[in-house]
Each structure stands twice: as C-alpha cells, then as structure tokens.
Design a protein around this motif. Structure first.
Motif, PDB file in Angstrom:
ATOM      1  N   THR A   1       0.859  -1.187   0.000  1.00 44.97           N
ATOM      2  CA  THR A   1       0.000   0.000   0.000  1.00 44.97           C
ATOM      3  C   THR A   1       0.890   1.229   0.000  1.00 44.97           C
ATOM      4  OG1 THR A   1      -1.617  -1.224   1.333  1.00 44.97           O
ATOM      5  CG2 THR A   1      -1.895   1.168   1.165  1.00 44.97           C
ATOM      6  N   ARG A   2       0.771   2.068  -0.985  1.00 41.40           N
ATOM      7  CA  ARG A   2       1.621   3.254  -1.052  1.00 41.40           C
ATOM      8  C   ARG A   2       0.902   4.457  -0.457  1.00 41.40           C
ATOM      9  NH1 ARG A   2       1.951   5.387  -7.323  1.00 41.40           N
ATOM     10  NH2 ARG A   2      -0.284   5.527  -7.703  1.00 41.40           N
ATOM     11  N   GLY A   3       1.679   5.499  -0.149  1.00 42.22           N
ATOM     12  CA  GLY A   3       1.108   6.740   0.364  1.00 42.22           C
ATOM     13  C   GLY A   3       0.529   6.614   1.759  1.00 42.22           C
ATOM     14  N   VAL A   4       1.174   5.830   2.619  1.00 39.51           N
ATOM     15  CA  VAL A   4       0.614   5.589   3.958  1.00 39.51           C
ATOM     16  C   VAL A   4       1.167   6.540   5.018  1.00 39.51           C
ATOM     17  CG1 VAL A   4       0.128   3.165   3.502  1.00 39.51           C
ATOM     18  CG2 VAL A   4       2.373   3.814   4.401  1.00 39.51           C
ATOM     19  N   ALA A   5       2.208   7.285   4.690  1.00 44.28           N
ATOM     20  CA  ALA A   5       2.799   8.226   5.648  1.00 44.28           C
ATOM     21  C   ALA A   5       2.665   9.641   5.086  1.00 44.28           C
ATOM     22  CB  ALA A   5       4.266   7.888   5.919  1.00 44.28           C
ATOM     23  N   ARG A   6       1.875  10.464   5.737  1.00 42.70           N
ATOM     24  CA  ARG A   6       1.486  11.765   5.193  1.00 42.70           C
ATOM     25  C   ARG A   6       2.674  12.681   4.906  1.00 42.70           C
ATOM     26  NH1 ARG A   6      -2.858  15.924   8.056  1.00 42.70           N
ATOM     27  NH2 ARG A   6      -2.709  17.594   6.504  1.00 42.70           N
ATOM     28  N   TYR A   7       3.658  12.683   5.766  1.00 50.18           N
ATOM     29  CA  TYR A   7       4.718  13.688   5.663  1.00 50.18           C
ATOM     30  C   TYR A   7       5.944  13.236   4.879  1.00 50.18           C
ATOM     31  CZ  TYR A   7       1.792  15.682   9.301  1.00 50.18           C
ATOM     32  OH  TYR A   7       0.718  16.158   9.998  1.00 50.18           O
ATOM     33  N   ALA A   8       6.038  11.971   4.561  1.00 50.67           N
ATOM     34  CA  ALA A   8       7.199  11.463   3.824  1.00 50.67           C
ATOM     35  C   ALA A   8       7.056  11.769   2.333  1.00 50.67           C
ATOM     36  CB  ALA A   8       7.339   9.962   4.044  1.00 50.67           C
ATOM     37  N   GLU A   9       8.185  11.960   1.662  1.00 47.03           N
ATOM     38  CA  GLU A   9       8.158  12.209   0.217  1.00 47.03           C
ATOM     39  C   GLU A   9       7.739  10.961  -0.557  1.00 47.03           C
ATOM     40  OE1 GLU A   9      11.375  13.989   1.841  1.00 47.03           O
ATOM     41  OE2 GLU A   9       9.461  14.958   2.229  1.00 47.03           O
ATOM     42  N   GLY A  10       7.897   9.823   0.049  1.00 40.83           N
ATOM     43  CA  GLY A  10       7.434   8.567  -0.531  1.00 40.83           C
ATOM     44  C   GLY A  10       7.213   7.578   0.594  1.00 40.83           C
ATOM     45  N   SER A  11       6.195   6.725   0.481  1.00 37.93           N
ATOM     46  CA  SER A  11       5.950   5.765   1.548  1.00 37.93           C
ATOM     47  C   SER A  11       5.213   4.540   1.022  1.00 37.93           C
ATOM     48  CB  SER A  11       5.156   6.396   2.695  1.00 37.93           C
ATOM     49  OG  SER A  11       3.870   6.792   2.262  1.00 37.93           O
ATOM     50  N   ALA A  12       5.423   3.418   1.688  1.00 40.17           N
ATOM     51  CA  ALA A  12       4.735   2.184   1.321  1.00 40.17           C
ATOM     52  C   ALA A  12       4.731   1.250   2.524  1.00 40.17           C
ATOM     53  CB  ALA A  12       5.415   1.508   0.133  1.00 40.17           C
ATOM     54  N   LEU A  13       3.624   0.567   2.711  1.00 44.11           N
ATOM     55  CA  LEU A  13       3.526  -0.499   3.708  1.00 44.11           C
ATOM     56  C   LEU A  13       3.482  -1.804   2.944  1.00 44.11           C
ATOM     57  CD1 LEU A  13       3.027  -1.569   6.618  1.00 44.11           C
ATOM     58  CD2 LEU A  13       0.572  -1.360   6.128  1.00 44.11           C
ATOM     59  N   ILE A  14       4.451  -2.689   3.215  1.00 45.94           N
ATOM     60  CA  ILE A  14       4.463  -3.990   2.560  1.00 45.94           C
ATOM     61  C   ILE A  14       4.127  -5.065   3.577  1.00 45.94           C
ATOM     62  CG2 ILE A  14       6.997  -4.161   2.812  1.00 45.94           C
ATOM     63  CD1 ILE A  14       6.921  -5.913   0.239  1.00 45.94           C
ATOM     64  N   GLU A  15       3.222  -5.951   3.175  1.00 44.67           N
ATOM     65  CA  GLU A  15       2.813  -7.084   4.006  1.00 44.67           C
ATOM     66  C   GLU A  15       3.063  -8.363   3.215  1.00 44.67           C
ATOM     67  OE1 GLU A  15      -1.134  -6.195   6.038  1.00 44.67           O
ATOM     68  OE2 GLU A  15      -1.049  -4.581   4.534  1.00 44.67           O
ATOM     69  N   THR A  16       3.906  -9.234   3.753  1.00 44.49           N
ATOM     70  CA  THR A  16       4.158 -10.536   3.139  1.00 44.49           C
ATOM     71  C   THR A  16       3.813 -11.579   4.189  1.00 44.49           C
ATOM     72  OG1 THR A  16       6.486 -10.527   3.805  1.00 44.49           O
ATOM     73  CG2 THR A  16       5.973  -9.619   1.667  1.00 44.49           C
ATOM     74  N   GLY A  17       2.656 -12.191   4.053  1.00 48.46           N
ATOM     75  CA  GLY A  17       2.177 -13.056   5.118  1.00 48.46           C
ATOM     76  C   GLY A  17       1.971 -12.232   6.375  1.00 48.46           C
ATOM     77  N   GLN A  18       2.602 -12.665   7.463  1.00 48.74           N
ATOM     78  CA  GLN A  18       2.484 -11.946   8.733  1.00 48.74           C
ATOM     79  C   GLN A  18       3.598 -10.926   8.944  1.00 48.74           C
ATOM     80  OE1 GLN A  18      -0.176 -12.174  10.818  1.00 48.74           O
ATOM     81  NE2 GLN A  18      -1.010 -13.427   9.160  1.00 48.74           N
ATOM     82  N   THR A  19       4.521 -10.808   7.991  1.00 57.85           N
ATOM     83  CA  THR A  19       5.588  -9.813   8.079  1.00 57.85           C
ATOM     84  C   THR A  19       5.095  -8.485   7.503  1.00 57.85           C
ATOM     85  OG1 THR A  19       7.419 -11.390   8.035  1.00 57.85           O
ATOM     86  CG2 THR A  19       7.874  -9.182   7.189  1.00 57.85           C
TER      87      THR A  19
ATOM     88  N   ARG B   1       8.978  10.651  -8.020  1.00 61.59           N
ATOM     89  CA  ARG B   1       7.849  11.354  -8.625  1.00 61.59           C
ATOM     90  C   ARG B   1       7.565  12.659  -7.892  1.00 61.59           C
ATOM     91  NH1 ARG B   1       3.960   6.013  -9.561  1.00 61.59           N
ATOM     92  NH2 ARG B   1       5.027   5.253 -11.427  1.00 61.59           N
ATOM     93  N   PHE B   2       7.685  12.641  -6.566  1.00 57.30           N
ATOM     94  CA  PHE B   2       7.534  13.867  -5.773  1.00 57.30           C
ATOM     95  C   PHE B   2       8.579  14.894  -6.195  1.00 57.30           C
ATOM     96  CE2 PHE B   2       8.909  16.518  -2.256  1.00 57.30           C
ATOM     97  CZ  PHE B   2       7.724  16.974  -1.701  1.00 57.30           C
ATOM     98  N   ALA B   3       9.839  14.438  -6.323  1.00 55.86           N
ATOM     99  CA  ALA B   3      10.913  15.348  -6.704  1.00 55.86           C
ATOM    100  C   ALA B   3      10.681  15.934  -8.081  1.00 55.86           C
ATOM    101  CB  ALA B   3      12.255  14.603  -6.666  1.00 55.86           C
ATOM    102  N   MET B   4      10.150  15.158  -8.999  1.00 55.90           N
ATOM    103  CA  MET B   4       9.859  15.630 -10.345  1.00 55.90           C
ATOM    104  C   MET B   4       8.734  16.666 -10.315  1.00 55.90           C
ATOM    105  SD  MET B   4      10.570  15.211 -13.608  1.00 55.90           S
ATOM    106  CE  MET B   4       9.807  15.463 -15.206  1.00 55.90           C
ATOM    107  N   ARG B   5       7.665  16.394  -9.575  1.00 57.41           N
ATOM    108  CA  ARG B   5       6.531  17.321  -9.507  1.00 57.41           C
ATOM    109  C   ARG B   5       6.923  18.657  -8.902  1.00 57.41           C
ATOM    110  NH1 ARG B   5       3.888  12.774  -7.376  1.00 57.41           N
ATOM    111  NH2 ARG B   5       3.946  13.713  -5.286  1.00 57.41           N
ATOM    112  N   ASN B   6       7.887  18.625  -7.984  1.00 57.02           N
ATOM    113  CA  ASN B   6       8.266  19.833  -7.260  1.00 57.02           C
ATOM    114  C   ASN B   6       9.537  20.490  -7.799  1.00 57.02           C
ATOM    115  OD1 ASN B   6       6.418  20.133  -4.648  1.00 57.02           O
ATOM    116  ND2 ASN B   6       6.713  17.943  -5.045  1.00 57.02           N
ATOM    117  N   GLY B   7       9.951  20.106  -8.994  1.00 58.70           N
ATOM    118  CA  GLY B   7      11.060  20.771  -9.662  1.00 58.70           C
ATOM    119  C   GLY B   7      12.424  20.500  -9.072  1.00 58.70           C
ATOM    120  N   MET B   8      12.554  19.465  -8.261  1.00 57.23           N
ATOM    121  CA  MET B   8      13.848  19.144  -7.657  1.00 57.23           C
ATOM    122  C   MET B   8      14.753  18.427  -8.659  1.00 57.23           C
ATOM    123  SD  MET B   8      12.218  17.814  -4.056  1.00 57.23           S
ATOM    124  CE  MET B   8      13.742  17.668  -3.113  1.00 57.23           C
ATOM    125  N   ILE B   9      14.154  17.636  -9.522  1.00 53.85           N
ATOM    126  CA  ILE B   9      14.897  16.983 -10.603  1.00 53.85           C
ATOM    127  C   ILE B   9      14.164  17.267 -11.908  1.00 53.85           C
ATOM    128  CG2 ILE B   9      15.922  15.169  -9.177  1.00 53.85           C
ATOM    129  CD1 ILE B   9      13.732  13.275 -10.093  1.00 53.85           C
TER     130      ILE B   9
END
Length: 244
Positions: free
Chosen positions: A17-35, A142-150
């Motif tokens: 699941t991406r976009g799970v942390a509001r303040y980070a420039e990028g975020s993802a929660l990965i679940e593999t079984g119980q991990t 993608r965040f960096a591209m949208r905000n003119g950083m790269i």
C-alpha cells in the motif's frame, strides 16, 4: 506440508500500500504473510562528504525492528551507541539494492534516505524491506519531479528480493519464521526485473549443498521475483518508469 499450507513454489500473500505516511516524500507499507514493514523516503539537500561537488546524488537506507515486532520484546537500538551487526548489514543491503538500479547523476546533490521499520516479523524482513523500499523510492522520485527538484525521473529498473531455502530436504520459496529457523540452507536473493542478480546471500546451516540445489533455489527465487515485480508494477499504477 508447510506451516501455512503453501506449496514449495508459492509466495506468501503480498500486499503493498503506497502513500501511507502523510509527511514522507514517498511511503509504502508492505505485508508478506504476517511480516509487515513500513518504508518511507526522505529527501535531503545534502550528500555524504565523498560526493560533495561531484554532481551526484545518494540513496541510502536505515532499518530497524519495533520492540514488539517479535514474539518477545526487543530493546530499542536507539539506547545503544550504534546499531548491531545484523542491522548494519541489512540497511547496507537495502541501500546497495536501490543504488544498483538508478543513475545517481540525475538526482543532483541530494540524498534519498529510505527508512524501513519492521512492524511485525515472521521471516523475510530484509527481503520485504527491499521490495517495499523500491515502491517508496519511486514515489519520492515522482515527488521530486513534480516539485522541480529533478528535471526528469532517471532510468530505474525494478528491483525486488525474496528468500529461498532448504527445509526438510525440500527447496522452498519465501520462508516464514518457522521454516527459516529450521532451514538446512538459507538464502536471500536480490534481482532486477530483467532477471539480473544484485546480491546473493546463502549459507548452509548444516551440511554443504550441491550445485544442483543452488540452481533449483535460484530458479525458485526468480519465479518469486517475477511475481513481486508484477505486484510493484500494479501498485505503481503501471505508470511509465524510464528504463522499463
């Protein structure tokens, strides 16, 4: 029969699941079984001293396990002077995996810092971290591209990781904790989406293993990597990523 009823060639159920942390420039929660691992990316306008004034960026990672991510409480590493050897090994592995698939010269003199925090551990935390870190890294680009950083998103090949091993004389894909602790052979494989190896970590916990066993494990790993990359593509909405 495996502890969770899978066949030897099956991954555990995987959800990213991406976009799970509001303040980070990028975020993802990965679940593999119980991990479960929370991956976040922070962009900082600095680079390590050895890259200063060289026109290149940097990608690095930090890894940690929450106190009750395991069956019994672990002490927080922040109380010690430095991370333990296992933690250092894993965070360096994550950083190497991501740097292997990106052109650092396109990032400018800035650092992309990926934090991988294990919320719950049931085997395969380092491999899950790499697979999830890739998604949050792309989000940050993608965040960096949208905000003119790269000016453009650099060529980035997909990269993912999975564990394989020999348990009870059988080669198995994606070991859970109950299998990992009793494995005769334990391996972690990092590969690109095109099937190239980034890193192979393998150990015989008991008797040495044959070349035929190694080949079977590598084939199993590639099957798992292909499936994981497919999930990454779906999560990233199959948007065009240069180099893919």
């Amino acid at each position: 029969m495996r502890p969770d009823g899978r066949t030897n060639t099956q991954l555990r159920p995987v959800k990213i699941t991406r976009g799970v942390a509001r303040y980070a420039e990028g975020s993802a929660l990965i679940e593999t079984g119980q991990t479960r691992v929370l991956c976040t990316t922070t962009i900082e306008e600095t680079v390590p001293p050895f890259l200063k004034d060289k026109g290149k960026g940097w990608v690095t990672a930090e890894y940690g396990m929450l106190p009750r991510s395991t069956h019994t409480r672990m002490g927080r590493e922040g109380r010690s002077a430095k991370p333990n050897g296992r933690t250092l090994e894993i965070q360096r592995l994550i950083g190497r995996a991501l740097r292997s698939v990106v052109d650092l010269s396109v990032l400018g003199e800035r650092s992309f810092i990926i934090d991988c925090d294990v919320i719950q551990a049931d085997g395969g935390t380092r491999t899950a971290s790499i697979t999830g870190a890739y998604v949050c890294f792309i989000e940050a680009l993608r965040f960096a591209m949208r905000n003119g950083m790269i000016k453009k998103i650099p060529p980035v090949e997909y990269v993912a990781a999975v564990s394989v091993g020999v348990v009870d004389g059988e080669c198995r894909l994606d070991l859970c904790y109950m299998e990992d602790k009793d494995a005769d052979v334990d391996m972690n494989i990092v590969m690109t989406g095109s099937g190239k190896y980034v890193e192979v970590q393998g150990t015989a916990e008991g008797s040495p293993f044959s070349g035929n066993t190694l080949n079977e494990l590598l084939t199993l790993a590639w099957m798992g990597i292909e499936e994981l990359v497919g999930i990454q593509k779906e999560v990233l909405d199959n948007e065009s990523i240069p180099g893919n």
